[in-house]
Design an enzyme around this catalytic site. Structure first.
Site, PDB file in Angstrom:
ATOM      1  CD  GLU A 385       0.304  -2.586  -2.247  1.00  0.00           C
ATOM      2  OE1 GLU A 385      -0.451  -1.627  -2.500  1.00  0.00           O
ATOM      3  OE2 GLU A 385      -0.081  -3.769  -2.209  1.00  0.00           O
ATOM      4  CD  GLU A 390      -1.766  -8.940  -1.715  1.00  0.00           C
ATOM      5  OE1 GLU A 390      -1.874  -9.644  -2.744  1.00  0.00           O
ATOM      6  OE2 GLU A 390      -2.149  -7.762  -1.650  1.00  0.00           O
TER       7      GLU A 390
END
Length: 504
Positions: A385, A390
């Site tokens: 990933e 974020e």
């Protein structure tokens, strides 16, 4: 000539120079203000002062009426006066004239007058469109990255360096985006009865000496009735530049602007743009994105839904909205709805430069449990990933952006928290970029390199980062960073200006 005669000649020359300077400055509507503000330097010629040709306030509030004919402009950030649809952006347009063809090192200063001081940060952006018309929000021009900011609004003229947007004669528009102080600030418009207070653009430059000189003074801008101007198009593409002259003599104006198909920020040296979504259309482009529906995951508290109240496009911006409402998904009753987009089965990339320009919804006291993100996962569903960014909310998290990589979810990961030098992810739009190459991955925030991973830092680098990955863009509610509480504000909007992918 005697020394006394030389002294008298020099005095006459000095008086003549002053007379020319005053004559040039008087050509501008607001010349008296500028003459006291900007002294000439030795290598420069007198500044050109350009009055606003049009202005209006782009507003989300229909009750504001026609903003193209008011003596004031208004700015207000998201959640203005408690209204989540109350934002207002002043727009000011100029028809730059009077710059000679050999003008170099052009410096442009936007000056707009405020009546009162405020502890508010206000950014100036180039607006790719027109400032004519009543100011309907759906016709608001697309805004480029922030050119400059004032950290505190002063009573009187406030100034922004907009030199990056002025390269010669032609029309140019700017927007002011207020990012703090959640109530309106009023600015003088071009309709103000006191001409000295109207918005204007001050241009300073030097002569390059390679082209025959032309007249350097700018004639006063004629009044442009807002009723006669065409309504701005919702398109984000700049108007095409005039075709250059085919004569062999040097042009008397600046070279034409880049073709309208070239968007600001899309050309990156060493990279080729291969995929993008600028969110220009009226709805989400379903040929590019999958939108999950009826999905409940055990890692959060929301229900991913395909609902126009949760995912919509307007004014060149994609909004992912989280709401506090009951929904049933995956045989579970959830108390929140959220949005989740991916490109699984549509588009994937092995290496590239991945960028999102977005605004977080998160503030210090109203965002616990909110978690928007832009990230990549392997198309084969296996390990790996890459988190471009974020943006979790809550008092402990809202100020920084999280950048990271995962091996799998056991959890084996490496990440970092990037704290902004000033401001935070929710104070406006910011650009988050990840360059993924065969031997390294680099992260940038607003163009600044802030983190890097490679084989030396990551033992499992080669195992997981040499295969195609798809894109993920979602707004999660709840999870291991905390769930919403009574202070969390809903609905909450994660706003995305663009997503772009380049490759070598």
């Amino acid at each position: 000539m005697s020394r006394h005669g030389l002294h008298r000649a020099a005095s006459r020359l000095g008086r003549r120079r002053k007379a020319v300077v005053l004559s040039v400055l008087s050509a501008g509507v607001v010349a008296g203000v500028v003459a006291t503000m900007m002294p000439l330097v030795a290598a420069e010629v007198p500044p050109v002062v350009v009055a606003a040709a049009a202005d209006t306030t782009a507003t989300q509030v229909p009750q504001d009426g026609d903003n193209g004919v008011k003596t004031t402009l208004a700015s207000c950030p998201r959640l203005c006066d408690g209204n989540r649809h109350g934002r207002r952006d002043p727009l000011v347009e100029f028809a730059v004239r009077g710059l000679p063809a050999d003008a170099v090192r052009i410096r442009a200063t936007l000056r707009v007058y405020a009546w009162q001081p405020f502890t508010s940060r206000v950014h100036a952006h180039q607006a790719w469109g027109s400032a004519t018309g009543p100011g309907a929000w759906e016709q608001r021009p697309s805004l480029g990255p922030a050119l400059a900011a004032v950290e505190r609004v002063g009573a009187g003229f406030n100034e922004w360096d907009v030199s990056a947007s002025v390269t010669g004669n032609g029309r140019v528009a700017f927007a002011l985006a207020q990012e703090t102080w959640h109530t309106r600030i009023y600015w003088a418009s071009r309709e103000n009865t006191r001409s000295a207070l109207r918005p204007h653009l001050v241009l300073r430059y030097e002569r390059g000496g390679n082209v025959a000189p032309t007249r350097t003074t700018a004639a006063p801008e004629p009044s442009v009735p807002s009723t006669a101007a065409p309504r701005p198009s919702p398109s984000r593409t700049p108007a095409p530049a005039p075709s250059p002259s085919r004569t062999t003599t040097p042009p008397t104006t600046s070279p034409p602007a880049p073709p309208p198909t070239v968007r600001p920020g899309t050309q990156v040296p060493g990279w080729r743009l291969v995929w993008s979504d600028e969110f220009d259309g009226p709805t989400l482009d379903r040929s590019k994105w999958n939108l999950r529906d009826g999905e409940g995951r055990d890692i959060d508290r929301g229900c991913n839904v395909d609902d126009p109240d949760n995912t919509f496009v307007s004014g060149g911006v994609l909004t992912l909205r989280a709401q506090r409402e009951t929904a049933v998904c995956s045989s579970q009753t959830r108390q929140y709805t959220q949005s989740y987009l991916d490109t699984i089965g549509r588009t994937s990339f092995r290496y590239g430069r991945f960028e999102v320009r977005a605004q977080s919804p998160n503030g210090p006291d109203d965002s616990r449990g909110l978690w928007p993100a832009f990230w990549l996962r392997p198309e084969d569903g296996g390990r790996g990933e890459i988190d471009v960014v974020e943006l979790p909310g809550g008092r402990d998290w809202y100020r920084a952006a999280t950048l990271g990589i995962f091996y799998d979810y056991t959890p084996v990961k490496q990440d970092t928290r990037y704290a902004f030098p000033t401001g935070y992810p929710g104070d406006g739009f910011h650009t988050y970029t990840t360059e993924w190459e065969p031997d390294a991955i680099r992260w940038y925030v607003d163009g600044r390199l802030v983190w890097q991973r490679d084989r030396a830092t990551t033992p499992w680098f080669d195992e997981v980062f040499h295969k195609p990955y798809n894109l993920r863009l979602n707004f999660q509610v709840g999870g291991w960073l905390g769930d919403p509480d009574a202070t969390t504000r809903f609905p909450a909007d994660f706003r995305v200006d663009h997503v772009r992918v380049w490759q070598r």
